[in-house]
Design a protein around this motif. Structure first.
Motif, PDB file in Angstrom:
ATOM      1  N   CYS A  80      47.388  62.329   2.964  1.00  0.00           N
ATOM      2  CA  CYS A  80      47.476  62.727   1.560  1.00  0.00           C
ATOM      3  C   CYS A  80      48.707  62.098   0.897  1.00  0.00           C
ATOM      4  N   ALA A 104      37.027  56.515  -3.898  1.00  0.00           N
ATOM      5  CA  ALA A 104      37.083  57.777  -3.161  1.00  0.00           C
ATOM      6  C   ALA A 104      37.743  57.670  -1.798  1.00  0.00           C
ATOM      7  N   TYR A 124      40.396  59.989   0.046  1.00  0.00           N
ATOM      8  CA  TYR A 124      41.586  60.546  -0.603  1.00  0.00           C
ATOM      9  C   TYR A 124      41.602  62.070  -0.476  1.00  0.00           C
ATOM     10  N   ARG A 125      40.441  62.659  -0.583  1.00  0.00           N
ATOM     11  CA  ARG A 125      40.335  64.121  -0.551  1.00  0.00           C
ATOM     12  C   ARG A 125      40.631  64.626   0.856  1.00  0.00           C
ATOM     13  N   HIS A 126      41.410  65.684   0.923  1.00  0.00           N
ATOM     14  CA  HIS A 126      41.790  66.311   2.198  1.00  0.00           C
ATOM     15  C   HIS A 126      40.606  67.140   2.698  1.00  0.00           C
ATOM     16  N   VAL A 127      39.832  66.529   3.605  1.00  0.00           N
ATOM     17  CA  VAL A 127      38.644  67.176   4.147  1.00  0.00           C
ATOM     18  C   VAL A 127      38.579  66.839   5.635  1.00  0.00           C
ATOM     19  N   GLU A 136      32.052  59.557  -1.409  1.00  0.00           N
ATOM     20  CA  GLU A 136      33.010  59.352  -0.322  1.00  0.00           C
ATOM     21  C   GLU A 136      32.343  58.656   0.865  1.00  0.00           C
ATOM     22  N   HIS A 157      42.370  65.958   8.362  1.00  0.00           N
ATOM     23  CA  HIS A 157      41.996  64.960   7.351  1.00  0.00           C
ATOM     24  C   HIS A 157      41.170  63.869   8.032  1.00  0.00           C
TER      25      HIS A 157
END
Length: 191
Positions: A56, A74, A94-97, A107, A148
């Motif tokens: 992140c 993404a 990019y998204r914290h998943v 994504e 992540h």
């Protein structure tokens, strides 16, 4: 003292036995103390929170500082700070998943496209013979940063698994990461 392997260039007097470590062997040691940072957990998040996650934080850095090779809407491609082989990249949303099933269609598309482009770029600059591509989902599956999601793109060459990584637990990387990042970024295919 054990017998030398056939064709060994080392004579028995060249092998120094350290007290308490067992029988001497014919192998020289290439010490890589910088790997201790990884072993000790440097940059590993202390929680699952996005604020402590290096994946992140990296996108907020200039590309050269964060070792980012390419950005998409993404996801982004970044060199692995502790590579298995030269040119080892990771493709990261990019998204914290944490889980692949949680990715949005956009994504998934960016992760797939960046993976393909990474393969093209690495082949262009280093003539990789093949790749290991994959994700370790969850800590139990080997994910170093399980919170992540990230996909590894590891270039491979015939004979790259030799005694260094197999016996010596050491990888020899002939190029600085900043130089690898620059070379790949210059040769990244335009979509």
């Amino acid at each position: 003292m054990t017998d030398q392997p056939p064709g060994s260039p080392y004579e028995p007097e060249d092998v120094v036995q350290q007290d308490g470590v067992g029988d001497a062997d014919p192998f020289l040691r290439l010490w890589t103390p910088h790997r201790m940072a990884y072993i000790a957990g440097e940059n590993k998040p202390t929680s699952d929170a996005a604020g402590s996650c290096p994946f992140c934080r990296i996108p907020a850095l200039p590309d050269a500082d964060g070792l980012i090779v390419q950005r998409a809407e993404a996801a982004y491609a970044v060199l692995n700070l502790y590579p298995y082989n030269p040119g080892h990249l990771m493709v990261v949303p990019y998204r914290h998943v944490a889980d692949y099933t949680e990715l949005t269609p956009a994504e998934v598309a960016d992760v797939a496209r960046l993976t393909q482009e990474a393969m093209v770029a690495v082949r262009e600059v280093s003539a990789a013979h093949g790749f290991n591509i994959g994700m370790n989902q969850g800590e139990i599956a080997g994910a170093g940063i399980a919170a992540h999601l990230h996909q590894h793109v590891v270039p491979r060459w015939g004979g790259d698994t030799n005694f260094m990584p197999v016996i010596g637990q050491t990888k020899v990387l002939p190029q600085l990461l900043a130089d690898t990042r620059s070379l790949l970024a210059k040769n990244w295919p335009t979509g």
